[in-house]
Design a protein around this motif. Structure first.
Motif, mmCIF file in Angstrom:
data_model
loop_
_atom_site.group_PDB
_atom_site.id
_atom_site.type_symbol
_atom_site.label_atom_id
_atom_site.label_comp_id
_atom_site.label_asym_id
_atom_site.label_seq_id
_atom_site.Cartn_x
_atom_site.Cartn_y
_atom_site.Cartn_z
ATOM 1 N N PRO A 1 0.805 -1.230 0.000
ATOM 2 C CA PRO A 1 0.000 0.000 0.000
ATOM 3 C C PRO A 1 0.833 1.273 0.000
ATOM 4 N N TYR A 2 2.048 1.216 0.552
ATOM 5 C CA TYR A 2 2.907 2.395 0.626
ATOM 6 C C TYR A 2 3.990 2.397 -0.459
ATOM 7 N N GLN A 3 3.863 1.477 -1.407
ATOM 8 C CA GLN A 3 4.798 1.366 -2.538
ATOM 9 C C GLN A 3 6.250 1.285 -2.067
ATOM 10 N N ILE A 4 6.473 0.391 -1.098
ATOM 11 C CA ILE A 4 7.818 0.131 -0.585
ATOM 12 C C ILE A 4 8.261 -1.224 -1.115
ATOM 13 N N THR A 5 9.501 -1.292 -1.531
ATOM 14 C CA THR A 5 10.024 -2.557 -2.043
ATOM 15 C C THR A 5 11.221 -2.989 -1.216
ATOM 16 N N THR A 6 11.750 -4.133 -1.538
ATOM 17 C CA THR A 6 12.973 -4.623 -0.901
ATOM 18 C C THR A 6 13.628 -5.603 -1.860
ATOM 19 N N GLY A 7 14.571 -6.394 -1.377
ATOM 20 C CA GLY A 7 15.289 -7.292 -2.271
ATOM 21 C C GLY A 7 14.552 -8.586 -2.525
ATOM 22 N N GLY B 1 12.127 -19.232 -1.811
ATOM 23 C CA GLY B 1 12.593 -19.213 -3.192
ATOM 24 C C GLY B 1 13.461 -18.005 -3.485
ATOM 25 N N GLY B 2 13.816 -17.851 -4.767
ATOM 26 C CA GLY B 2 14.583 -16.679 -5.199
ATOM 27 C C GLY B 2 15.954 -16.586 -4.578
ATOM 28 N N THR B 3 16.292 -15.396 -4.088
ATOM 29 C CA THR B 3 17.608 -15.193 -3.498
ATOM 30 C C THR B 3 17.780 -15.962 -2.200
ATOM 31 N N ASP B 4 16.684 -16.402 -1.584
ATOM 32 C CA ASP B 4 16.805 -17.283 -0.410
ATOM 33 C C ASP B 4 17.564 -18.550 -0.776
ATOM 34 N N ILE B 5 17.275 -19.078 -1.972
ATOM 35 C CA ILE B 5 17.953 -20.291 -2.434
ATOM 36 C C ILE B 5 19.440 -20.023 -2.615
ATOM 37 N N ILE B 6 19.781 -18.860 -3.206
ATOM 38 C CA ILE B 6 21.194 -18.503 -3.384
ATOM 39 C C ILE B 6 21.882 -18.407 -2.022
ATOM 40 N N ALA B 7 21.202 -17.782 -1.059
ATOM 41 C CA ALA B 7 21.776 -17.653 0.280
ATOM 42 C C ALA B 7 22.003 -19.019 0.919
ATOM 43 N N GLY C 1 21.153 -13.997 6.820
ATOM 44 C CA GLY C 1 20.700 -12.616 6.685
ATOM 45 C C GLY C 1 21.693 -11.753 5.948
ATOM 46 N N ARG C 2 22.995 -11.911 6.270
ATOM 47 C CA ARG C 2 24.023 -11.106 5.609
ATOM 48 C C ARG C 2 24.161 -11.496 4.143
ATOM 49 N N MET C 3 24.066 -12.782 3.868
ATOM 50 C CA MET C 3 24.197 -13.229 2.482
ATOM 51 C C MET C 3 23.056 -12.694 1.626
ATOM 52 N N MET C 4 21.862 -12.694 2.177
ATOM 53 C CA MET C 4 20.728 -12.143 1.445
ATOM 54 C C MET C 4 20.903 -10.652 1.201
ATOM 55 N N MET C 5 21.528 -9.956 2.151
ATOM 56 C CA MET C 5 21.757 -8.534 1.975
ATOM 57 C C MET C 5 22.662 -8.272 0.775
ATOM 58 N N TYR C 6 23.732 -9.079 0.637
ATOM 59 C CA TYR C 6 24.628 -8.919 -0.499
ATOM 60 C C TYR C 6 23.887 -9.144 -1.814
ATOM 61 N N CYS C 7 23.015 -10.145 -1.830
ATOM 62 C CA CYS C 7 22.300 -10.483 -3.063
ATOM 63 C C CYS C 7 21.290 -9.420 -3.446
ATOM 64 N N VAL D 1 14.294 4.243 -2.510
ATOM 65 C CA VAL D 1 15.481 3.383 -2.409
ATOM 66 C C VAL D 1 15.919 3.262 -0.952
ATOM 67 N N LEU D 2 15.910 4.385 -0.229
ATOM 68 C CA LEU D 2 16.302 4.364 1.180
ATOM 69 C C LEU D 2 15.337 3.522 2.007
ATOM 70 N N PHE D 3 14.034 3.623 1.719
ATOM 71 C CA PHE D 3 13.068 2.787 2.416
ATOM 72 C C PHE D 3 13.345 1.308 2.145
ATOM 73 N N GLY D 4 13.698 1.003 0.895
ATOM 74 C CA GLY D 4 14.011 -0.382 0.543
ATOM 75 C C GLY D 4 15.196 -0.911 1.332
ATOM 76 N N PHE D 5 16.238 -0.069 1.505
ATOM 77 C CA PHE D 5 17.408 -0.495 2.287
ATOM 78 C C PHE D 5 17.068 -0.613 3.773
ATOM 79 N N CYS D 6 16.177 0.249 4.261
ATOM 80 C CA CYS D 6 15.733 0.127 5.659
ATOM 81 C C CYS D 6 15.034 -1.206 5.879
ATOM 82 N N VAL D 7 14.150 -1.578 4.944
ATOM 83 C CA VAL D 7 13.460 -2.861 5.041
ATOM 84 C C VAL D 7 14.463 -4.003 5.043
ATOM 85 N N LEU D 8 15.440 -3.931 4.146
ATOM 86 C CA LEU D 8 16.442 -4.989 4.043
ATOM 87 C C LEU D 8 17.260 -5.111 5.317
#
Length: 298
Positions: A36-42, A146-152, A164-170, A188-195
């Motif tokens: 609803p607030y158009q916030i994204t993350t990785g 799924g997704g980057t969770d699998i890579i992590a 958690g740190r590995m997902m942050m890099y991805c 972008v800053l909101f996305g990094f806060c979420v991450l």
């Protein structure tokens, strides 16, 4: 053999129930606070959210399509057991994302801003906490969204790097790319806060469930206690020879390494067998080997 099979089926059932609970928290965080607030993350869900903001294609559709590609990697590297739970999580999360959007959307077909307009940061914090908690619960029960969770998970399988740190890099690249959709560095800053918040919560949930303890149990009924722990708690037991210095009597010491969550079961078992047993419990920094974490060397 039958008892072992029942315990295994019981653990599998608990895993799937816990994974479902984690996915409910995760999807509710997206539908109630981030979308609803158009916030994204990785992650793939973040990519699907960007596609949703840009084109209107619902998030669960893009999420499902993208994750279909990653399942081949999970099957080859992480094994069929992991892949089965991953497939379950992907289908379940696809359904839950759709369900909560339908339940929360208003008469105009849009998701309402539950915290009121202008509360983007609070929505970011609450949503990130729910996402991190949900993923942490899923990871603790050998699942993945799924997704980057699998890579992590793949990298964590071979290197001692926290999930958690590995997902942050991805995910840094994914979050940065949302600028080309919104042309707003605030998003972008909101996305990094979420991450960042997600990573902290994930590591906290995982580390709290992986805490291990060591028991030293002194009892004349050591055989019954050892057998009970091995069969009912399903933990390995070691017997050490001991001698009381004051009594000068020989005694067997039952040594058990277990998860902290299994402590209550062990205490109850010992109390049922020998209420007068002497027990010492201590926390251990790390336990590696069968039934615990795998030994990894950087």
């Amino acid at each position: 053999m039958e008892a072992v099979l029942k315990r295994k089926l019981g653990r599998e059932s608990r895993d799937y129930l816990a994974i479902t609970f984690g996915l409910i928290c995760y999807s509710l965080g997206w539908a109630a606070f981030l979308l609803p607030y158009q916030i994204t993350t990785g992650g793939v869900t973040g990519i699907a959210a960007i596609i949703y903001y840009a084109t209107g294609v619902e998030i669960q559709v893009s999420y499902f399509v993208i994750n279909a590609v990653f399942l081949g990697f999970a099957l080859k590297v992480l094994g069929p057991k992991f892949s089965v739970k991953t497939i379950y999580a992907i289908f379940m999360l696809t359904f839950l994302l759709w369900l909560f959007q339908r339940l929360l959307e208003g008469d105009d077909g849009k998701l309402p801003q539950l915290l009121g307009p202008g509360q983007d940061f609070m929505a970011c914090v609450i949503g990130a906490g729910m996402l991190g908690f949900g993923i942490g619960v899923v990871f603790c029960n050998n699942g993945s969204t799924g997704g980057t969770d699998i890579i992590a998970w793949i990298i964590n399988k071979y290197k001692d790097v926290t999930l958690g740190r590995m997902m942050m890099y991805c995910d840094i690249v994914i979050i940065s790319s949302c600028y080309f959709i919104f042309h707003d560095w605030r998003r972008v800053l909101f996305g990094f806060c979420v991450l960042f918040i997600m990573s902290l919560v994930i590591d906290y949930v995982i580390n709290s469930t992986r805490q291990s303890v060591q028991f030293l149990i002194f009892s004349r009924k050591y055989e019954e206690i050892a057998e009970g722990i091995a069969t009912r708690v399903d933990r390995g037991v070691t017997l050490l020879d001991g001698k009381g210095w004051y009594s000068k009597q020989e005694i067997k010491v039952v040594v058990v390494l277990a998860k902290k969550s299994e402590s209550i079961d062990i205490f109850r078992l010992v109390k049922d067998i020998d209420p007068n047993a002497f027990i010492s419990q201590s926390n251990v920094v790390g336990v590696y080997g069968e039934g615990f974490d795998k030994l990894k060397v950087k």
